[in-house]
Design a protein around this motif. Structure first.
Motif, short mmCIF file in Angstrom:
data_model
loop_
_atom_site.label_atom_id
_atom_site.label_comp_id
_atom_site.label_asym_id
_atom_site.label_seq_id
_atom_site.Cartn_x
_atom_site.Cartn_y
_atom_site.Cartn_z
N PHE A 91 0.83 -1.20 0.00
CA PHE A 91 0.00 0.00 0.00
C PHE A 91 0.87 1.26 0.00
O PHE A 91 2.03 1.24 0.39
N GLN A 92 0.26 2.37 -0.40
CA GLN A 92 0.98 3.64 -0.44
C GLN A 92 1.53 4.03 0.92
O GLN A 92 2.66 4.50 1.04
N ASN A 93 0.76 3.81 1.97
CA ASN A 93 1.17 4.22 3.32
C ASN A 93 1.66 3.05 4.16
O ASN A 93 1.61 3.09 5.39
N PRO A 170 2.45 2.43 -4.76
CA PRO A 170 3.49 2.11 -3.78
C PRO A 170 4.57 3.17 -3.63
O PRO A 170 5.25 3.21 -2.61
N THR A 171 4.74 4.05 -4.63
CA THR A 171 5.75 5.10 -4.53
C THR A 171 5.15 6.44 -4.15
O THR A 171 5.86 7.44 -4.04
N GLY A 172 3.84 6.48 -3.92
CA GLY A 172 3.14 7.75 -3.72
C GLY A 172 3.60 8.54 -2.52
O GLY A 172 3.52 9.77 -2.51
N ALA A 173 4.08 7.87 -1.47
CA ALA A 173 4.49 8.56 -0.25
C ALA A 173 6.01 8.69 -0.13
O ALA A 173 6.51 9.05 0.94
N LEU A 174 6.73 8.41 -1.21
CA LEU A 174 8.19 8.38 -1.16
C LEU A 174 8.80 9.47 -2.02
O LEU A 174 8.22 9.89 -3.03
N ASP A 175 10.01 9.93 -1.63
CA ASP A 175 10.71 10.89 -2.48
C ASP A 175 11.28 10.17 -3.69
O ASP A 175 11.22 8.94 -3.79
N SER A 176 11.83 10.92 -4.64
CA SER A 176 12.23 10.34 -5.92
C SER A 176 13.34 9.29 -5.77
O SER A 176 13.30 8.23 -6.42
N LYS A 177 14.30 9.54 -4.90
CA LYS A 177 15.40 8.59 -4.72
C LYS A 177 14.88 7.29 -4.11
O LYS A 177 15.22 6.19 -4.58
N THR A 178 14.06 7.41 -3.08
CA THR A 178 13.52 6.23 -2.41
C THR A 178 12.56 5.48 -3.33
O THR A 178 12.51 4.24 -3.32
N SER A 179 11.82 6.23 -4.16
CA SER A 179 10.94 5.59 -5.14
C SER A 179 11.73 4.72 -6.10
O SER A 179 11.33 3.60 -6.42
#
Length: 252
Positions: A91-93, A170-179
């Motif tokens: 999930f996103q969160n 799944p990447t919605g809550a993450l910054d670009s590097k972490t995504s």
């Protein structure tokens, strides 16, 4: 063929003045080992589709087959058991439980299945090693980073060796590097044979998939396949297709 969706329809408040058709005649399939991304603007029906595939919502019509079993015909208790054994969720969160350690969060699906304590070690070691979580097992969710939390969520999804992983932004809550790190892990597990169905609004995220379905007004508007293209080339085509989807144009 692992997943087959036939003429899926979802109408909220059916037979009422405020009836809303969220999905209309959705049909598609996914083979074992495929990585399929689903894109569309807000309200297009992609989250509704994911909820039906995960048996958290019931359709108004249509069928969903996983391994030739019509999962929508299962009784409630059977659905719960099927979800635990055959499906994994990201999930996103993250949806990690704060009162449990990383280790216990990962093991939760197996514990809910009633697996004995002595049988938990081998599957735990397998997913922990794949996702580089060895040093985090005794920590709690509030003590780890967003990327580590999402990797924990992936490990939890993988621990029961599911046939299909369903990922909702799944990447919605993450910054670009972490995504990018997360997408790298998705690519790894997909290359190892894991089938993934991912809802995303990000062309960058979708570009790691083998195929992208575009949903507009509750219908599949178009789809694109990656083939032998580089990720950058595929992302360019995804952006073009998304622009035309939003604009209502036609694609060749």
């Amino acid at each position: 063929m692992l997943l087959k969706v036939n003429h899926l329809e979802k109408i909220y408040n059916k037979n009422k003045e405020n009836a809303l058709m969220a999905l209309r005649d959705i049909s598609f399939s996914a083979n074992q080992g495929e990585f399929v991304a689903i894109m569309g603007e807000s309200g297009s029906g992609k989250s509704t589709l994911l909820n039906i595939l995960s048996m958290l919502d019931d359709p108004t019509g249509g069928e969903v087959f996983l391994e030739d079993k019509n999962i929508l015909s299962l009784k409630d208790a059977e659905k719960a058991d099927f979800r635990r054994r055959k499906l994994g969720y990201v999930f996103q969160n993250f949806n990690l439980l704060d009162q449990l350690t990383v280790k216990d969060n990962i093991l939760l699906p197996l514990v809910l299945q009633g697996m004995k304590a002595q049988d938990l070690k081998a599957p735990l070691e397998g997913v922990v090693e794949r996702l580089g979580l060895e040093k985090l097992l005794t920590k709690y969710p509030y003590q780890i980073s967003g990327g580590q939390g999402q990797r924990t969520a992936i490990a939890r999804a993988l621990i029961s060796n599911p046939k299909l992983i369903l990922a909702d932004e799944p990447t919605g809550a993450l910054d670009s590097k972490t995504s990018e790190e997360l997408l790298h892990y998705f690519s790894i597990i997909n290359n190892q044979g894991q089938t993934i169905l991912m809802v995303t609004h990000s062309a960058k995220a979708a570009s790691v998939a083998n195929r992208v379905l575009f949903i507009k007004d509750g219908k599949i508007f178009h789809q694109v396949y990656r083939g032998q293209e580089s990720r950058q080339e595929f992302m360019s085509r995804i952006n073009q297709a998304m622009t035309l989807t939003l604009g209502g144009g036609h694609l060749d």
